[in-house]
Enzyme design. Structure first.
Site, PDB file in Angstrom:
ATOM      1  N   CYS A 271      50.308  27.053  37.014  1.00  0.00           N
ATOM      2  CA  CYS A 271      49.685  26.586  38.258  1.00  0.00           C
ATOM      3  C   CYS A 271      48.377  25.846  38.008  1.00  0.00           C
ATOM      4  O   CYS A 271      48.130  24.778  38.592  1.00  0.00           O
ATOM      5  CB  CYS A 271      49.464  27.761  39.215  1.00  0.00           C
ATOM      6  SG  CYS A 271      48.679  29.200  38.449  1.00  0.00           S
TER       7      CYS A 271
ATOM      8  N   HIS B  89      43.445  27.806  43.709  1.00  0.00           N
ATOM      9  CA  HIS B  89      42.659  27.762  42.485  1.00  0.00           C
ATOM     10  C   HIS B  89      41.689  26.588  42.553  1.00  0.00           C
ATOM     11  O   HIS B  89      42.034  25.503  43.032  1.00  0.00           O
ATOM     12  CB  HIS B  89      43.566  27.568  41.269  1.00  0.00           C
ATOM     13  CG  HIS B  89      44.443  28.730  40.955  1.00  0.00           C
ATOM     14  ND1 HIS B  89      44.281  29.981  41.506  1.00  0.00           N
ATOM     15  CD2 HIS B  89      45.511  28.832  40.102  1.00  0.00           C
ATOM     16  CE1 HIS B  89      45.202  30.802  41.019  1.00  0.00           C
ATOM     17  NE2 HIS B  89      45.963  30.123  40.183  1.00  0.00           N
TER      18      HIS B  89
END
Length: 333
Positions: free
Chosen positions: A130, A237
């Protein structure tokens, strides 16, 4: 567009459910849908496009039927065992685990960055990590134009990257309860510890970012280092990325290059305190970039701040985009 048969492996997990949400939102042309999970979740019901589906237990014979594409998000051990079984039956596997990513026979794909890599698949295509995915989308056009010499990653990764246990630890910690999953409390804290540590002193998450960047950009001489940190944020994130280029640049031209990149949204107006934040980017599929500025400590360097939804673009959406590429290249038989 022809309709195809799709399987979801790990259908009841956080990413598995997001697979279904993204497939529905993007109106992916599904004829028949199969949902697989562990024995513990088998028999549960999942709704997709207004219809209820019963989740089946994942077994070795479940791919003995007409399945074209299988999206996997059930961990490395499951992918190691079942992805080759599926591929041997003619299924194209898009795998979200780390197991196949560095296999030289398996394409590692971010559709905005290296779409043609899917053409070389031998039954399995890997979804990158990711934190790597969101970095690749803005790095690709900058590398093409200015040639990247060195990258320094510093990440601030949400607890959703650890699944439901990470979210639970954060929620429990905010209430004053003890942590059960992370080695230290995550509430009101930062942990420079994602995945296990290796004998190099780097965590596996840090090595993933380093090695996957090299593979995706096809440059194993690129100098890359990383520090990955878990932060008390539920979703999305954030990354501080420092880049040194071989070529000189005008900052305004560099920003324009980012603005023109598919999948990138530049949010960079510091006079109005406008820059990407996790709260603003959650639930979205783009990669958001801001705080773009020169690094005056080197001749040709910049710093930038990159934020993306790690469950969507960092996992489910990227996998669905790979499936869309397979259709657009007419690779599904």
């Amino acid at each position: 567009m022809k309709k195809i048969n799709v399987a979801i492996v790990g259908a009841t997990g956080m990413v598995g459910r997001t697979f279904l949400k993204v497939l529905e939102e993007r109106q992916f042309p599904i004829d028949t849908l199969y949902l697989f999970s562990s024995a513990r979740s088998a028999g549960s019901s999942v709704t997709f496009n207004g219809h209820d589906y019963i989740v089946e237990e994942l077994k070795e014979d479940v791919f003995d039927r007409d399945i074209h594409i299988a999206l996997f998000s059930a961990g490395g051990e499951i992918s190691a065992k079942f992805a080759p079984i599926a591929a041997s039956k003619g299924v194209i596997v898009v795998d979200n685990s780390s197991y196949w990513r560095m296999d030289p026979e398996v394409p590692l794909v971010v559709p905005e960055v290296n779409p043609d890599a899917v053409k070389n698949h031998k039954g399995i295509i890997a979804n990158p990590n990711c934190s790597t995915i969101q970095a690749m989308v803005p790095l690709k056009p900058l590398n093409d134009k200015y040639k990247i010499k060195r990258v320094v990653y510093s990440t601030y990764q949400a607890v959703s990257g650890s699944g439901v246990r990470g979210i639970q630890d954060l929620e429990d910690g905010v209430k004053g309860d003890d942590n059960k999953f992370y080695p230290h409390p995550i509430a009101y804290n930062c942990l420079p510890h994602i995945d296990v540590f290796t004998d190099t002193g780097y965590s596996k998450e840090e090595l993933k970012m380093i090695n996957e960047t090299m593979k995706i950009l096809d440059n194993y001489d690129m100098k890359i280092t990383a520090t990955t940190v878990r932060v008390p944020v539920k979703n999305c994130h954030s990354e501080s990325i420092n880049i040194e280029f071989e070529e000189a640049f005008e900052l305004s031209s560099l920003v324009k290059t980012l603005e023109e990149m598919t999948g990138v949204v530049v949010v960079d107006n510091i006079s109005n305190n406008e820059y990407p934040t996790a709260i603003d980017c959650s639930g979205k599929d783009e990669v958001f970039v801001g705080r773009i500025r020169r690094d005056f400590s080197v001749d040709n360097g910049i710093n930038m701040w990159v934020v993306a939804d790690n469950i969507r673009k960092g996992a489910a959406t990227n996998a669905v985009q790979i499936a869309e590429l397979l259709l657009s290249y007419d690779l599904v038989q």
